[in-house]
Design an enzyme around this catalytic site. Structure first.
Site, PDB file in Angstrom:
ATOM      1  N   HIS A 160       0.948  -1.610   0.274  1.00  0.00           N
ATOM      2  CA  HIS A 160       0.090  -0.224  -0.241  1.00  0.00           C
ATOM      3  C   HIS A 160       1.088   1.191  -0.042  1.00  0.00           C
ATOM      4  O   HIS A 160       2.338   1.371   0.270  1.00  0.00           O
ATOM      5  CB  HIS A 160      -0.686  -0.013   0.625  1.00  0.00           C
ATOM      6  CG  HIS A 160      -0.284   0.000   2.582  1.00  0.00           C
ATOM      7  ND1 HIS A 160       0.313   1.032   3.067  1.00  0.00           N
ATOM      8  CD2 HIS A 160       0.041  -0.917   3.090  1.00  0.00           C
ATOM      9  CE1 HIS A 160       0.879   0.605   3.894  1.00  0.00           C
ATOM     10  NE2 HIS A 160       1.071   0.112   4.280  1.00  0.00           N
ATOM     11  N   CYS A 176       2.682  -4.812   6.644  1.00  0.00           N
ATOM     12  CA  CYS A 176       2.883  -4.492   5.395  1.00  0.00           C
ATOM     13  C   CYS A 176       3.963  -4.027   4.397  1.00  0.00           C
ATOM     14  O   CYS A 176       4.721  -3.969   5.479  1.00  0.00           O
ATOM     15  CB  CYS A 176       1.525  -3.656   4.928  1.00  0.00           C
ATOM     16  SG  CYS A 176       0.043  -4.011   5.666  1.00  0.00           S
TER      17      CYS A 176
END
Length: 200
Positions: A160, A176
């Site tokens: 992301h 992440c």
């Protein structure tokens, strides 16, 4: 549509331009942090030379290109993308998990994509920090997922963007892989559902 073949020279020239951007230079120096904001600390010093940020070959990590491949190299804090045409290649600086306990390694794939994703902290995040909000809507400046997200088939693992450019090139995530918003927007247009992913 003209296809661009990525050569070693073009890659190094593009990399040099990327590394010279003011945002990345700020992210590479803890001296750039305002005195009233805590710096994001690394357990291991960040390697800040071109040899730590080099092009790799997809064949070393995947059996076929399929609809594309993503390699998140945790050690060098870089994300590599190879397109299904065998010619498209991108290399981006990234943030990586804060600790080895938060780091998942192995093969997975992209199962979903979202523009301006909303963010909901996991139960473990809320346990570590009970002050976290229940959710943050997409498209707002304080959303930790930035402007684009690509969800993996591992629960709560994503590639992301981020609005906090200090995080790029550092151990700063809860698992992440984070990118500058301009980079994740470029990657988002290339990545297809089913793209193979390896965290190394």
């Amino acid at each position: 549509m003209t296809k661009l073949r990525i050569t070693r020279r073009a890659t190094l020239m593009g990399l040099g331009a990327t590394l010279a951007t003011p945002a990345l230079l700020r992210a590479q120096s803890t001296d750039a942090f305002p005195q009233n904001e805590p710096a994001i600390r690394d357990e291991v010093p960040v390697q800040r030379n071109l040899s730590a940020f080099t092009q790799q070959n997809w064949q070393d990590h995947f059996e076929t290109l399929g609809v594309g491949c993503l390699l998140a190299d945790i050690s060098s804090r870089a994300l590599h993308y190879w397109g299904p045409d065998g010619e498209t290649y991108r290399l981006f600086p990234s943030s990586v998990p804060m600790t080895e306990d938060l780091t998942k390694r192995g093969h997975t794939e992209v199962v979903r994509k979202k523009e301006n994703p909303s963010w909901t902290p996991t139960a473990s995040m809320r346990e570590r920090d009970p002050t976290l909000p229940v959710t943050i809507e997409g498209g707002v400046p304080n959303n930790p997922l930035g402007t684009r997200a690509m969800y993996l088939d591992w629960p709560a693992y994503l590639v992301h963007g981020t609005h906090d450019t200090r995080k790029i090139g550092r151990q700063s995530s809860s698992g992440c892989i984070g990118l500058y918003n301009q980079h994740v927007e470029e990657l988002y247009e290339l990545v297809q559902i089913g793209t193979q992913v390896r965290l190394l």
